[in-house]
Motif scaffolding. Structure first.
Motif, PDB file in Angstrom:
ATOM      1  N   PRO A 111       0.812  -1.219   0.000  1.00 51.93           N
ATOM      2  CA  PRO A 111       0.000   0.000   0.000  1.00 51.93           C
ATOM      3  C   PRO A 111       0.849   1.275   0.000  1.00 51.93           C
ATOM      4  CG  PRO A 111      -0.742  -1.542   1.690  1.00 51.93           C
ATOM      5  CD  PRO A 111       0.584  -2.033   1.199  1.00 51.93           C
ATOM      6  N   LEU A 112       0.395   2.238  -0.791  1.00 53.32           N
ATOM      7  CA  LEU A 112       0.929   3.596  -0.760  1.00 53.32           C
ATOM      8  C   LEU A 112      -0.261   4.525  -0.600  1.00 53.32           C
ATOM      9  CD1 LEU A 112       3.151   5.714  -0.958  1.00 53.32           C
ATOM     10  CD2 LEU A 112       2.919   5.630  -3.458  1.00 53.32           C
ATOM     11  N   VAL A 113      -0.302   5.199   0.544  1.00 53.03           N
ATOM     12  CA  VAL A 113      -1.447   6.033   0.895  1.00 53.03           C
ATOM     13  C   VAL A 113      -0.985   7.477   1.062  1.00 53.03           C
ATOM     14  CG1 VAL A 113      -3.188   6.469   2.681  1.00 53.03           C
ATOM     15  CG2 VAL A 113      -2.621   4.117   2.031  1.00 53.03           C
ATOM     16  N   LYS A 181      -0.983   2.991  11.258  1.00 54.23           N
ATOM     17  CA  LYS A 181       0.189   2.466  11.967  1.00 54.23           C
ATOM     18  C   LYS A 181      -0.085   1.072  12.515  1.00 54.23           C
ATOM     19  CE  LYS A 181       2.979   5.257  14.144  1.00 54.23           C
ATOM     20  NZ  LYS A 181       3.627   6.251  15.021  1.00 54.23           N
ATOM     21  N   GLN A 182      -1.262   0.875  13.064  1.00 56.47           N
ATOM     22  CA  GLN A 182      -1.635  -0.433  13.579  1.00 56.47           C
ATOM     23  C   GLN A 182      -1.722  -1.475  12.464  1.00 56.47           C
ATOM     24  OE1 GLN A 182      -5.302   0.258  15.634  1.00 56.47           O
ATOM     25  NE2 GLN A 182      -4.357   1.459  17.275  1.00 56.47           N
ATOM     26  N   SER A 183      -1.988  -0.991  11.256  1.00 59.43           N
ATOM     27  CA  SER A 183      -2.103  -1.888  10.098  1.00 59.43           C
ATOM     28  C   SER A 183      -0.749  -2.177   9.450  1.00 59.43           C
ATOM     29  CB  SER A 183      -3.058  -1.279   9.058  1.00 59.43           C
ATOM     30  OG  SER A 183      -4.347  -1.078   9.608  1.00 59.43           O
ATOM     31  N   GLY A 184       0.325  -1.596  10.017  1.00 59.54           N
ATOM     32  CA  GLY A 184       1.660  -1.898   9.536  1.00 59.54           C
ATOM     33  C   GLY A 184       2.255  -0.897   8.574  1.00 59.54           C
ATOM     34  N   LEU A 185       1.647   0.266   8.413  1.00 63.16           N
ATOM     35  CA  LEU A 185       2.185   1.274   7.502  1.00 63.16           C
ATOM     36  C   LEU A 185       3.151   2.196   8.238  1.00 63.16           C
ATOM     37  CD1 LEU A 185      -0.470   0.318   6.003  1.00 63.16           C
ATOM     38  CD2 LEU A 185      -0.462   2.585   4.937  1.00 63.16           C
ATOM     39  N   GLN A 186       4.238   2.556   7.573  1.00 59.12           N
ATOM     40  CA  GLN A 186       5.112   3.602   8.097  1.00 59.12           C
ATOM     41  C   GLN A 186       4.514   4.947   7.683  1.00 59.12           C
ATOM     42  OE1 GLN A 186       9.037   3.640   6.350  1.00 59.12           O
ATOM     43  NE2 GLN A 186       8.310   3.107   4.291  1.00 59.12           N
ATOM     44  N   ILE A 187       4.535   5.914   8.601  1.00 63.65           N
ATOM     45  CA  ILE A 187       3.922   7.218   8.357  1.00 63.65           C
ATOM     46  C   ILE A 187       5.035   8.234   8.099  1.00 63.65           C
ATOM     47  CG2 ILE A 187       2.260   8.905   9.165  1.00 63.65           C
ATOM     48  CD1 ILE A 187       1.165   6.056   8.950  1.00 63.65           C
ATOM     49  N   ILE A 188       5.063   8.782   6.898  1.00 61.26           N
ATOM     50  CA  ILE A 188       6.132   9.691   6.479  1.00 61.26           C
ATOM     51  C   ILE A 188       5.578  11.101   6.283  1.00 61.26           C
ATOM     52  CG2 ILE A 188       7.933  10.126   4.791  1.00 61.26           C
ATOM     53  CD1 ILE A 188       8.246   7.515   6.396  1.00 61.26           C
ATOM     54  N   ALA A 189       6.147  12.055   7.012  1.00 62.11           N
ATOM     55  CA  ALA A 189       5.761  13.455   6.857  1.00 62.11           C
ATOM     56  C   ALA A 189       6.592  14.083   5.751  1.00 62.11           C
ATOM     57  CB  ALA A 189       5.974  14.212   8.159  1.00 62.11           C
ATOM     58  N   ARG A 196      16.253  15.628   5.648  1.00 59.69           N
ATOM     59  CA  ARG A 196      16.395  14.285   5.091  1.00 59.69           C
ATOM     60  C   ARG A 196      15.665  14.184   3.757  1.00 59.69           C
ATOM     61  NH1 ARG A 196      14.347   8.692   8.098  1.00 59.69           N
ATOM     62  NH2 ARG A 196      15.232   7.232   6.585  1.00 59.69           N
ATOM     63  N   PRO A 197      16.335  13.769   2.697  1.00 60.99           N
ATOM     64  CA  PRO A 197      15.679  13.654   1.387  1.00 60.99           C
ATOM     65  C   PRO A 197      14.702  12.482   1.348  1.00 60.99           C
ATOM     66  CG  PRO A 197      17.918  12.821   1.258  1.00 60.99           C
ATOM     67  CD  PRO A 197      17.772  13.430   2.624  1.00 60.99           C
ATOM     68  N   ILE A 198      13.655  12.626   0.594  1.00 60.10           N
ATOM     69  CA  ILE A 198      12.616  11.610   0.510  1.00 60.10           C
ATOM     70  C   ILE A 198      13.141  10.306  -0.086  1.00 60.10           C
ATOM     71  CG2 ILE A 198      11.792  12.304  -1.783  1.00 60.10           C
ATOM     72  CD1 ILE A 198       8.912  11.807  -0.696  1.00 60.10           C
ATOM     73  N   TYR A 199      14.245  10.385  -0.829  1.00 63.33           N
ATOM     74  CA  TYR A 199      14.786   9.201  -1.499  1.00 63.33           C
ATOM     75  C   TYR A 199      15.405   8.192  -0.523  1.00 63.33           C
ATOM     76  CZ  TYR A 199      14.262  12.554  -5.258  1.00 63.33           C
ATOM     77  OH  TYR A 199      13.751  13.493  -6.104  1.00 63.33           O
ATOM     78  N   GLU A 200      15.571   8.595   0.733  1.00 65.08           N
ATOM     79  CA  GLU A 200      16.102   7.670   1.732  1.00 65.08           C
ATOM     80  C   GLU A 200      15.034   6.744   2.311  1.00 65.08           C
ATOM     81  OE1 GLU A 200      18.185   9.713   4.783  1.00 65.08           O
ATOM     82  OE2 GLU A 200      19.747  10.528   3.448  1.00 65.08           O
ATOM     83  N   ILE A 201      13.786   7.006   1.986  1.00 66.52           N
ATOM     84  CA  ILE A 201      12.688   6.184   2.515  1.00 66.52           C
ATOM     85  C   ILE A 201      12.573   4.892   1.710  1.00 66.52           C
ATOM     86  CG2 ILE A 201      10.194   6.079   2.906  1.00 66.52           C
ATOM     87  CD1 ILE A 201      11.726   7.909   4.809  1.00 66.52           C
ATOM     88  N   ASP A 202      12.366   3.804   2.390  1.00 62.85           N
ATOM     89  CA  ASP A 202      12.189   2.509   1.752  1.00 62.85           C
ATOM     90  C   ASP A 202      10.709   2.330   1.397  1.00 62.85           C
ATOM     91  OD1 ASP A 202      12.168  -0.070   0.861  1.00 62.85           O
ATOM     92  OD2 ASP A 202      12.848  -0.979   2.748  1.00 62.85           O
ATOM     93  N   PHE A 203      10.401   2.594   0.133  1.00 61.26           N
ATOM     94  CA  PHE A 203       9.010   2.512  -0.304  1.00 61.26           C
ATOM     95  C   PHE A 203       8.600   1.090  -0.681  1.00 61.26           C
ATOM     96  CE2 PHE A 203       9.720   7.077  -0.923  1.00 61.26           C
ATOM     97  CZ  PHE A 203       8.581   7.583  -0.291  1.00 61.26           C
ATOM     98  N   SER A 204       9.469   0.121  -0.415  1.00 61.46           N
ATOM     99  CA  SER A 204       9.044  -1.267  -0.574  1.00 61.46           C
ATOM    100  C   SER A 204       8.204  -1.700   0.621  1.00 61.46           C
ATOM    101  CB  SER A 204      10.266  -2.184  -0.723  1.00 61.46           C
ATOM    102  OG  SER A 204      11.027  -2.216   0.478  1.00 61.46           O
ATOM    103  N   LEU A 205       8.173  -0.828   1.659  1.00 57.09           N
ATOM    104  CA  LEU A 205       7.345  -1.078   2.835  1.00 57.09           C
ATOM    105  C   LEU A 205       6.000  -0.372   2.675  1.00 57.09           C
ATOM    106  CD1 LEU A 205      10.028  -0.411   5.613  1.00 57.09           C
ATOM    107  CD2 LEU A 205       9.334  -2.623   4.665  1.00 57.09           C
ATOM    108  N   VAL A 230      10.612  13.972   5.883  1.00 61.50           N
ATOM    109  CA  VAL A 230      11.511  14.089   4.734  1.00 61.50           C
ATOM    110  C   VAL A 230      11.111  15.285   3.882  1.00 61.50           C
ATOM    111  CG1 VAL A 230      11.940  11.596   4.662  1.00 61.50           C
ATOM    112  CG2 VAL A 230      10.077  12.573   3.299  1.00 61.50           C
ATOM    113  N   ARG A 231      12.002  15.661   2.995  1.00 64.06           N
ATOM    114  CA  ARG A 231      11.709  16.747   2.068  1.00 64.06           C
ATOM    115  C   ARG A 231      12.062  16.316   0.659  1.00 64.06           C
ATOM    116  NH1 ARG A 231      16.293  19.990   0.784  1.00 64.06           N
ATOM    117  NH2 ARG A 231      14.959  21.797   0.562  1.00 64.06           N
ATOM    118  N   ILE A 232      11.456  16.977  -0.304  1.00 65.79           N
ATOM    119  CA  ILE A 232      11.809  16.760  -1.705  1.00 65.79           C
ATOM    120  C   ILE A 232      12.927  17.742  -2.047  1.00 65.79           C
ATOM    121  CG2 ILE A 232      10.990  16.840  -4.092  1.00 65.79           C
ATOM    122  CD1 ILE A 232       8.178  16.264  -3.025  1.00 65.79           C
TER     123      ILE A 232
END
Length: 241
Positions: A111-113, A181-189, A196-205, A230-232
């Motif tokens: 999921p990507l929300v 969060k309870q459903s297992g999603l990481q929450i990214i602001a 921190r650049p957004i490219y450091e986030i592991d979007f396979s999660l 993170v920031r763009i």
């Protein structure tokens, strides 16, 4: 006179053009009861409380935002006999994330929300929807209050993407984030205040990205609930993206 004739015609064209408007006490009540997707109900702030009690109760029951406004605003929306009540319908059908998210997991995809915290500009809203759909997001979650109106301008600025991505409405974004969060999603602001650049986030999660208001970014309480900020990265002179 010619001037009066043109004024009347323009007014009629404007009223007839607003196909997203439902007005009058009983039509609005029936629209809500029938399950029609309503974005917001506007009530004359000078009306007697007992006249609006049933509409307010029904709107609250269905998770529909309502707002008290001056009579002049209702008159501008429609030249008809609105009886102090105007509802703005939605061109899209809202879903609930609690119903949609399990379906996404069942398909075996990650999921990507996207969560929008007080994005009120219609053009910005449409542009975000377009970007989200192009990026493969599975849904965009919006609050039931303090959000851009979903109308023909939003559809146009999204290049029609509003019809290609499910929208979910949230009564409380903090509760929605807690559920994700309870459903297992990481929450990214996503905020320009982060280094921190957004490219450091592991979007396979499984991921939910929170995007904040045009004026003051993400609400402090929501920002504290996020797992990372993170920031763009920007190369030009534009302040933010």
């Amino acid at each position: 006179s010619r001037f009066q004739y043109r004024s009347i015609r323009n007014s009629e064209l404007y009223v007839n053009k607003r196909t997203d408007i439902i007005f009058g006490i009983h039509p609005v009540l029936e629209a809500i009861k029938s399950g029609k997707d309503i974005q917001k109900v506007l009530l004359n702030r000078e009306a007697r409380a007992e006249e609006m009690r049933e509409i307010r109760a029904l709107a609250a029951q269905h998770g529909i935002a309502f707002q008290f406004v001056p009579l002049e605003k209702l008159n501008r929306l429609t030249g008809k006999n609105h009886q102090g009540v105007v509802a703005i319908s939605s061109p899209v059908t809202f879903q609930t994330v609690e119903h949609l998210l399990p379906q996404i997991f069942e398909k075996g995809v990650v999921p990507l929300v996207i969560l929008l915290d007080r994005i009120t500009d219609v053009m910005n809203f449409g542009a975000i929807i377009r970007s989200a759909e192009c990026a493969g997001a599975h849904t965009v979650i919006v609050p039931d209050k303090n959000t851009a109106q979903i109308n023909s301008d939003a559809v146009k600025s999204s290049s029609g993407a509003l019809f290609n991505i499910p929208l979910c409405r949230s009564v409380n974004l903090a509760s929605t984030i807690a559920y994700l969060k309870q459903s297992g999603l990481q929450i990214i602001a996503c905020t320009e205040k982060s280094e921190r650049p957004i490219y450091e986030i592991d979007f396979s999660l499984p991921t939910a990205i929170v995007v904040g208001s045009e004026e003051d970014g993400i609400t402090k309480g929501l920002l504290e609930m996020c797992d990372a900020a993170v920031r763009i990265p920007m190369q030009g002179k534009t302040a933010s993206l």
